[in-house]
Design a protein around this motif. Structure first.
Motif, mmCIF file in Angstrom:
data_model
loop_
_atom_site.group_PDB
_atom_site.id
_atom_site.type_symbol
_atom_site.label_atom_id
_atom_site.label_comp_id
_atom_site.label_asym_id
_atom_site.label_seq_id
_atom_site.Cartn_x
_atom_site.Cartn_y
_atom_site.Cartn_z
ATOM 1 N N LYS A 1 0.828 -1.202 0.000
ATOM 2 C CA LYS A 1 0.000 0.000 0.000
ATOM 3 C C LYS A 1 0.862 1.252 0.000
ATOM 4 C CE LYS A 1 -3.836 -2.061 2.466
ATOM 5 N NZ LYS A 1 -4.701 -2.002 3.633
ATOM 6 N N MET A 2 0.384 2.292 -0.677
ATOM 7 C CA MET A 2 1.031 3.596 -0.692
ATOM 8 C C MET A 2 -0.009 4.617 -0.254
ATOM 9 S SD MET A 2 2.395 5.840 -3.913
ATOM 10 C CE MET A 2 0.743 6.230 -4.471
ATOM 11 N N VAL A 3 0.310 5.420 0.750
ATOM 12 C CA VAL A 3 -0.596 6.458 1.241
ATOM 13 C C VAL A 3 0.064 7.803 1.011
ATOM 14 C CG1 VAL A 3 -1.815 7.373 3.244
ATOM 15 C CG2 VAL A 3 -1.536 4.912 2.985
ATOM 16 N N VAL A 4 -0.618 8.653 0.245
ATOM 17 C CA VAL A 4 -0.109 9.985 -0.048
ATOM 18 C C VAL A 4 -0.498 10.908 1.095
ATOM 19 C CG1 VAL A 4 -0.223 11.915 -1.670
ATOM 20 C CG2 VAL A 4 -0.324 9.572 -2.514
ATOM 21 N N PRO A 5 0.461 11.675 1.646
ATOM 22 C CA PRO A 5 0.110 12.594 2.735
ATOM 23 C C PRO A 5 -0.883 13.654 2.270
ATOM 24 C CG PRO A 5 2.488 12.601 2.325
ATOM 25 C CD PRO A 5 1.847 11.728 1.305
ATOM 26 N N ILE A 6 -1.735 14.076 3.177
ATOM 27 C CA ILE A 6 -2.737 15.066 2.812
ATOM 28 C C ILE A 6 -2.130 16.466 2.843
ATOM 29 C CG2 ILE A 6 -4.623 13.664 3.664
ATOM 30 C CD1 ILE A 6 -4.772 15.458 6.106
ATOM 31 N N GLN A 7 -2.774 17.376 2.137
ATOM 32 C CA GLN A 7 -2.365 18.770 2.129
ATOM 33 C C GLN A 7 -2.927 19.457 3.364
ATOM 34 O OE1 GLN A 7 -0.358 20.065 -0.260
ATOM 35 N NE2 GLN A 7 -0.292 18.043 -1.164
ATOM 36 N N SER A 8 -2.191 20.378 3.924
ATOM 37 C CA SER A 8 -2.662 21.106 5.096
ATOM 38 C C SER A 8 -3.819 22.015 4.703
ATOM 39 C CB SER A 8 -1.523 21.938 5.679
ATOM 40 O OG SER A 8 -1.984 22.657 6.787
ATOM 41 N N LYS A 9 -4.895 21.970 5.466
ATOM 42 C CA LYS A 9 -6.081 22.780 5.188
ATOM 43 C C LYS A 9 -6.369 23.709 6.351
ATOM 44 C CE LYS A 9 -8.027 18.975 2.595
ATOM 45 N NZ LYS A 9 -9.019 17.919 2.604
ATOM 46 N N ARG B 1 -6.960 18.413 17.386
ATOM 47 C CA ARG B 1 -5.699 18.167 18.088
ATOM 48 C C ARG B 1 -5.283 16.718 17.909
ATOM 49 N NH1 ARG B 1 -2.894 21.094 21.393
ATOM 50 N NH2 ARG B 1 -4.590 22.517 21.815
ATOM 51 N N CYS B 2 -4.015 16.512 17.556
ATOM 52 C CA CYS B 2 -3.461 15.172 17.368
ATOM 53 C C CYS B 2 -3.055 14.596 18.725
ATOM 54 C CB CYS B 2 -2.250 15.223 16.443
ATOM 55 S SG CYS B 2 -1.430 13.640 16.213
ATOM 56 N N PRO B 3 -3.516 13.390 19.072
ATOM 57 C CA PRO B 3 -3.118 12.804 20.353
ATOM 58 C C PRO B 3 -1.664 12.359 20.370
ATOM 59 C CG PRO B 3 -4.542 11.300 19.159
ATOM 60 C CD PRO B 3 -4.493 12.569 18.374
ATOM 61 N N ASN B 4 -1.025 12.273 19.208
ATOM 62 C CA ASN B 4 0.372 11.853 19.133
ATOM 63 C C ASN B 4 1.333 13.030 19.328
ATOM 64 O OD1 ASN B 4 2.497 9.970 18.645
ATOM 65 N ND2 ASN B 4 2.669 10.782 16.579
ATOM 66 N N GLN C 1 -9.114 12.785 5.293
ATOM 67 C CA GLN C 1 -8.670 12.423 3.953
ATOM 68 C C GLN C 1 -9.369 11.127 3.561
ATOM 69 O OE1 GLN C 1 -4.828 10.713 3.581
ATOM 70 N NE2 GLN C 1 -4.700 11.075 1.416
ATOM 71 N N GLY C 2 -10.282 11.193 2.629
ATOM 72 C CA GLY C 2 -10.952 9.999 2.140
ATOM 73 C C GLY C 2 -11.617 9.169 3.219
ATOM 74 N N GLY C 3 -12.245 9.797 4.195
ATOM 75 C CA GLY C 3 -12.927 9.080 5.256
ATOM 76 C C GLY C 3 -12.048 8.720 6.437
ATOM 77 N N ARG C 4 -10.756 8.991 6.352
ATOM 78 C CA ARG C 4 -9.840 8.724 7.472
ATOM 79 C C ARG C 4 -9.281 10.040 7.971
ATOM 80 N NH1 ARG C 4 -5.834 4.338 5.102
ATOM 81 N NH2 ARG C 4 -5.442 6.150 3.853
ATOM 82 N N ALA D 1 0.542 10.606 11.559
ATOM 83 C CA ALA D 1 -0.285 9.574 12.190
ATOM 84 C C ALA D 1 -1.622 9.475 11.468
ATOM 85 C CB ALA D 1 -0.521 9.912 13.654
ATOM 86 N N THR D 2 -2.133 8.246 11.304
ATOM 87 C CA THR D 2 -3.457 8.042 10.715
ATOM 88 C C THR D 2 -4.349 7.382 11.760
ATOM 89 O OG1 THR D 2 -2.804 5.900 9.816
ATOM 90 C CG2 THR D 2 -2.584 7.802 8.368
ATOM 91 N N PHE D 3 -5.642 7.696 11.711
ATOM 92 C CA PHE D 3 -6.592 7.202 12.682
ATOM 93 C C PHE D 3 -7.749 6.538 11.960
ATOM 94 C CE2 PHE D 3 -4.580 11.125 14.004
ATOM 95 C CZ PHE D 3 -3.970 10.739 15.181
ATOM 96 N N LYS D 4 -8.147 5.352 12.416
ATOM 97 C CA LYS D 4 -9.287 4.663 11.817
ATOM 98 C C LYS D 4 -9.950 3.794 12.866
ATOM 99 C CE LYS D 4 -6.551 0.811 10.166
ATOM 100 N NZ LYS D 4 -6.155 -0.023 9.044
ATOM 101 N N GLY D 5 -11.191 3.426 12.599
ATOM 102 C CA GLY D 5 -11.918 2.538 13.499
ATOM 103 C C GLY D 5 -12.412 3.224 14.744
ATOM 104 N N GLY D 6 -12.702 2.425 15.760
ATOM 105 C CA GLY D 6 -13.202 2.947 17.032
ATOM 106 C C GLY D 6 -14.715 2.988 17.063
ATOM 107 N N LYS D 7 -15.235 3.223 18.255
ATOM 108 C CA LYS D 7 -16.690 3.282 18.448
ATOM 109 C C LYS D 7 -17.099 4.722 18.663
ATOM 110 C CE LYS D 7 -17.112 -1.248 20.532
ATOM 111 N NZ LYS D 7 -17.526 -1.990 21.721
#
Length: 74
Positions: A30-38, A43-46, A55-58, A66-72
């Motif tokens: 997999k290749m993930v392209v970094p998103i552009q700053s908007k 706030r990032c927890p990292n 970005q595309g639902g994530r 850092a990327t974040f996905k899932g959770g309740k």
């Protein structure tokens, strides 16, 4: 229809997924392209900066990557 050349398995099976991201259908690379700053985001927890954007639902941090996905929700 042939995809791009996969850098991992060297086959023409590297297809676009969401946005500019790509995934190989043969080896799963997999290749993930970094998103552009908007501007200011959540706030990032990292890294603690206000740089988390959608970005595309994530959610992705434009500062530390850092990327974040899932959770309740709730």
């Amino acid at each position: 229809m042939a995809g791009k050349l996969c850098p991992n398995c060297k086959q023409f099976t590297f297809f676009k997924t969401v946005g500019e991201n790509r995934e190989c259908t043969k080896c799963g690379y997999k290749m993930v392209v970094p998103i552009q700053s908007k501007g200011r985001g959540e706030r990032c927890p990292n890294c603690g900066k206000l740089t988390v954007q959608n970005q595309g639902g994530r959610k992705c941090c434009t500062n530390c990557g850092a990327t974040f996905k899932g959770g309740k929700n709730g």
